[in-house]
Design a protein around this motif. Sequence first.
Motif, PDB file in Angstrom:
ATOM      1  N   ASP A  22      38.997 -17.977 -26.159  1.00 37.25           N
ATOM      2  CA  ASP A  22      39.906 -18.055 -25.022  1.00 37.25           C
ATOM      3  C   ASP A  22      41.058 -19.007 -25.336  1.00 37.25           C
ATOM      4  O   ASP A  22      40.911 -19.966 -26.115  1.00 37.25           O
ATOM      5  N   LEU A  23      42.198 -18.734 -24.708  1.00 30.47           N
ATOM      6  CA  LEU A  23      43.380 -19.555 -24.923  1.00 30.47           C
ATOM      7  C   LEU A  23      43.394 -20.741 -23.971  1.00 30.47           C
ATOM      8  O   LEU A  23      42.858 -20.672 -22.859  1.00 30.47           O
ATOM      9  N   SER A  24      44.041 -21.818 -24.392  1.00 29.51           N
ATOM     10  CA  SER A  24      44.274 -22.982 -23.539  1.00 29.51           C
ATOM     11  C   SER A  24      45.774 -23.253 -23.523  1.00 29.51           C
ATOM     12  O   SER A  24      46.378 -23.423 -24.590  1.00 29.51           O
ATOM     13  N   GLY A  28      53.626 -27.628 -20.454  1.00 27.50           N
ATOM     14  CA  GLY A  28      54.677 -26.743 -19.965  1.00 27.50           C
ATOM     15  C   GLY A  28      54.335 -25.272 -19.999  1.00 27.50           C
ATOM     16  O   GLY A  28      55.186 -24.432 -19.726  1.00 27.50           O
ATOM     17  N   GLN A  29      53.069 -24.943 -20.325  1.00 25.43           N
ATOM     18  CA  GLN A  29      52.646 -23.553 -20.417  1.00 25.43           C
ATOM     19  C   GLN A  29      51.667 -23.192 -19.305  1.00 25.43           C
ATOM     20  O   GLN A  29      51.068 -24.061 -18.667  1.00 25.43           O
ATOM     21  N   VAL A  30      51.502 -21.872 -19.111  1.00 25.37           N
ATOM     22  CA  VAL A  30      50.450 -21.340 -18.252  1.00 25.37           C
ATOM     23  C   VAL A  30      49.650 -20.332 -19.053  1.00 25.37           C
ATOM     24  O   VAL A  30      50.118 -19.806 -20.059  1.00 25.37           O
ATOM     25  N   ASP A  73      45.977 -18.083 -14.331  1.00 20.85           N
ATOM     26  CA  ASP A  73      44.659 -18.628 -13.993  1.00 20.85           C
ATOM     27  C   ASP A  73      44.428 -20.033 -14.527  1.00 20.85           C
ATOM     28  O   ASP A  73      43.391 -20.650 -14.243  1.00 20.85           O
ATOM     29  N   GLN A  74      45.378 -20.561 -15.311  1.00 20.62           N
ATOM     30  CA  GLN A  74      45.215 -21.910 -15.840  1.00 20.62           C
ATOM     31  C   GLN A  74      46.590 -22.494 -16.129  1.00 20.62           C
ATOM     32  O   GLN A  74      47.482 -21.793 -16.616  1.00 20.62           O
ATOM     33  N   LEU A  75      46.734 -23.796 -15.837  1.00 16.36           N
ATOM     34  CA  LEU A  75      48.010 -24.477 -16.024  1.00 16.36           C
ATOM     35  C   LEU A  75      47.884 -25.538 -17.101  1.00 16.36           C
ATOM     36  O   LEU A  75      46.875 -26.252 -17.178  1.00 16.36           O
ATOM     37  N   SER A  82      51.947 -24.795  -7.973  1.00 21.87           N
ATOM     38  CA  SER A  82      52.191 -23.601  -7.164  1.00 21.87           C
ATOM     39  C   SER A  82      52.104 -22.308  -7.976  1.00 21.87           C
ATOM     40  O   SER A  82      51.999 -21.218  -7.402  1.00 21.87           O
ATOM     41  N   TRP A  83      52.137 -22.418  -9.308  1.00 23.60           N
ATOM     42  CA  TRP A  83      52.045 -21.222 -10.145  1.00 23.60           C
ATOM     43  C   TRP A  83      50.624 -20.678 -10.230  1.00 23.60           C
ATOM     44  O   TRP A  83      50.426 -19.509 -10.558  1.00 23.60           O
ATOM     45  N   LEU A  84      49.633 -21.484  -9.948  1.00 31.01           N
ATOM     46  CA  LEU A  84      48.247 -21.050 -10.091  1.00 31.01           C
ATOM     47  C   LEU A  84      47.934 -19.894  -9.135  1.00 31.01           C
ATOM     48  O   LEU A  84      48.204 -19.971  -7.933  1.00 31.01           O
ATOM     49  N   GLY A  85      47.402 -18.803  -9.679  1.00 34.96           N
ATOM     50  CA  GLY A  85      47.035 -17.640  -8.888  1.00 34.96           C
ATOM     51  C   GLY A  85      48.162 -16.674  -8.599  1.00 34.96           C
ATOM     52  O   GLY A  85      47.943 -15.654  -7.933  1.00 34.96           O
TER      53      GLY A  85
END
Length: 324
Positions: A22-24, A28-30, A73-75, A82-85
């Motif tokens: 899985d990626l992390s 500054g990324q999502v 799904d991950q910040l 506010s970007w989550l979801g």
Amino acid sequence: MHAIRLHEFGPAGNLVLDELPDLSPGPGQVRIVVAASGVHLLDTALRRGEAGGPIPLPELPTVPGREVAGVVDQLGPDVDGSWLGRRVVAHLGMAPGGYAEQAATPVDSLYPVPERMSWADAVAAVGTGRTALGIFELERPTADDVVLVPSAAGGVGWLLVQAAASTGATVVAAARGADRTARLRDLGADLVVDYGQPEWVDQVRDRVGGPTLVYDGVGGPVGRAALELTRPGGRFMMFGWSAGAATRITTEDLIGRGLTAGWLGQRMRALPGGIPGLAARSLELAGRGWWRPLVSTYPLAEAARAHADLEGRRALGKVVLITR
């Protein structure tokens, strides 16, 4: 996560489904749980190991693809919560990684996706749509123009037919094969022709007298025939060559007939807002129904078949891989 990887340059069958960590997301990324990813003709050239375009050959193994849509799904650190979801679409730029169940990308590359818009349409709008809009804004027809779109059943051409028709111009949509031309008849074109038939040039000349503006994404003999059809003083905008070679244009064509010819290239970057602005406006136009993309969807695991169909010109419109 599952992802499509290329371990060796070559045929479409070299694309295989692998399981990767899985990626992390970094600072500054999502991370996006990918629902759809775009397939581009350039992807097939890179897969074959053919350089020469704007993107260099990747190091192997690689996960191809640069357009993704899905849910954040991950910040990473320093990203607004506010970007989550949120439903988003992104163009990954020079870094590949789209043919996967997850993608990590800078938050600045995200565009919100309206609830009513499908994932496939969002992918088509952010990449193919921004290209079509750039072409349209660089060479915008008027109601007095006759516009020929030789690649009308492709992702860009499909949108250009709709955009040109919205101006009141006379629009000729051309594609190869009865299945493709049948799909074009409800787009608003005034004439639909099959350029796989030898009489297509005469049909255009007899019905509309030749185009004043050509959006050429085919090249080769078809592009050359379209150029020769173009009326004196007309415009010829090239944005690709699905036939394998760009349209041949001579000095005599330009000087002797007063034609204006141009290549899309980097010209989109000079438009207001640049490429990000074009992507945002394309999504907005698709969201309110001003144009509707044409997509062909494939399961992620069948990326090899998607590549083979795109290369064999069996796929219609924008090719999109669906992961969920």
